[in-house]
Design an enzyme around this catalytic site. Structure first.
Site, mmCIF file in Angstrom:
data_model
loop_
_atom_site.group_PDB
_atom_site.id
_atom_site.type_symbol
_atom_site.label_atom_id
_atom_site.label_comp_id
_atom_site.label_asym_id
_atom_site.label_seq_id
_atom_site.Cartn_x
_atom_site.Cartn_y
_atom_site.Cartn_z
ATOM 1 N N GLN A 43 -17.288 11.403 18.888
ATOM 2 C CA GLN A 43 -18.064 10.594 17.710
ATOM 3 C C GLN A 43 -19.922 10.146 18.846
ATOM 4 O OE1 GLN A 43 -17.016 9.575 14.551
ATOM 5 N NE2 GLN A 43 -19.169 8.154 13.984
ATOM 6 N N ALA B 70 -20.844 5.223 12.517
ATOM 7 C CA ALA B 70 -19.649 4.616 13.247
ATOM 8 C C ALA B 70 -20.466 5.042 14.497
ATOM 9 C CB ALA B 70 -18.671 4.254 13.195
ATOM 10 N N SER C 125 -15.672 4.040 14.755
ATOM 11 C CA SER C 125 -14.758 4.762 14.386
ATOM 12 C C SER C 125 -13.748 4.396 14.388
ATOM 13 C CB SER C 125 -15.356 6.408 14.116
ATOM 14 O OG SER C 125 -15.038 7.098 13.636
ATOM 15 N N HIS D 178 -12.154 7.091 12.552
ATOM 16 C CA HIS D 178 -11.506 7.770 12.917
ATOM 17 C C HIS D 178 -10.596 8.127 14.001
ATOM 18 C CE1 HIS D 178 -12.688 10.040 8.927
ATOM 19 N NE2 HIS D 178 -13.131 9.424 8.507
ATOM 20 N N GLU E 277 -18.190 5.112 -0.126
ATOM 21 C CA GLU E 277 -18.000 6.343 0.752
ATOM 22 C C GLU E 277 -16.428 6.880 -0.177
ATOM 23 O OE1 GLU E 277 -17.102 6.982 5.139
ATOM 24 O OE2 GLU E 277 -19.041 6.963 5.691
HETATM 25 ZN ZN LIG Z 1 -14.491 8.775 7.035
#
Ligand SMILES: [Zn+2]
Length: 278
Positions: free
Chosen positions: A157, A178, A183, A185, A241
């Protein structure tokens, strides 16, 4: 066993199971207390209160299968899982709420058995529901999905964010990437999904594709949440998103679907927003 005592026992079981169905369900989807020990006091109490004695019938196994109720369950326990512990499937991560620790690494990353463009893993609890959802898209609607991305490490990230800043400036980067530690993720609970055709991959127009529409309508059935809806940018802090789905488990996904609440920030009453504090 006499009729009266049988009735009493069944009545007690029904009452216990009615009260405990969501807790038991959450526990099942949350890997259980052994793997996720940081439940708060409230959830520990309710967990103990509804746990059947060893001599009770094995009914909880069947109950955990979560027959969806047509009406919202008024007794949903919002404290059944932590929203702060990064290991919790309910953890809320956004611009106001960094992961703690900021460089958290999930303990149980696996490769899900689905087409996986970047080969990124997800947490084990996500793998099965993800594969089931992809299979359902195929069998119910003839749609082929691919996993675009899953877990991204803190260090990954850092480079994604730095590249975005270098290319577009920090103000823009903060709207679509992010900052490290912020994030979803990094939790291993979030996935970016695309159409196998490649149409509108990681683009807002994915929401208008057959795949995007099917996911928006059905992801909740598999425990996933469309995390960044188009009308909630000021709440989530991120642009629309339609490809980004967050695993939150079936009980909470069902609760959100039934109540019409579309963001974790609103449901749990925690801050989000488009700016980073400090
Ligand atoms: Zn994503």
């Amino acid at each position: 066993m006499g009729v009266a005592s049988h009735r009493a026992r069944v009545g007690a079981l029904v009452a216990a199971l009615t009260a405990g169905v969501l807790v038991l369900g959450s526990g099942a989807w949350a890997l259980g207390a052994a793997v996720f020990p940081h439940e708060d006091a409230a959830s520990a109490r309710s967990g103990i209160a509804v746990r059947p004695s060893p001599t009770a019938s094995p009914a909880p196994v069947a109950v955990a299968v979560q027959t969806p109720s047509p009406t919202p369950t008024p007794t949903f326990d919002k404290a059944a899982n932590s929203i702060d512990d990064p290991r919790s499937i309910w953890v809320v991560v956004n611009k106001s709420r960094a992961l703690n620790p900021v460089d958290y690494v999930p303990p149980d990353l696996v490769q899900p058995p689905v087409p996986n463009i970047n080969g990124q893993p997800v947490r084990q609890i996500v793998s099965g529901p993800l594969a089931t959802m992809f299979a359902a898209a195929k069998s119910e609607a003839g749609l082929s999905l691919t996993l675009q991305s899953g877990y991204r490490s803190y260090q990954t990230q850092v480079s994604v964010y730095d590249q975005d800043v270098a290319a577009n400036g920090q103000a823009y980067a903060d709207t679509d990437t992010a900052r490290p530690g912020h994030s979803e993720h990094q939790t291993g609970l979030s996935v970016d999904i695309s159409a196998a055709s490649g149409e509108c991959t990681l683009n807002a127009c994915f929401g208008q594709t057959a795949e995007g529409r099917w996911l928006a309508a059905n992801a909740w059935r598999f425990g996933f949440l469309l995390r960044y809806p188009s009308d909630k940018v000021p709440v989530t802090g991120f642009t629309y998103e339609p490809w980004h789905f967050r695993y939150i488990g079936l009980p909470l996904a069902t609760e959100l679907h039934d109540t019409g609440v579309t963001t974790l920030e609103e449901y749990f009453g925690v801050p989000g927003g488009e700016t980073y504090p400090g």
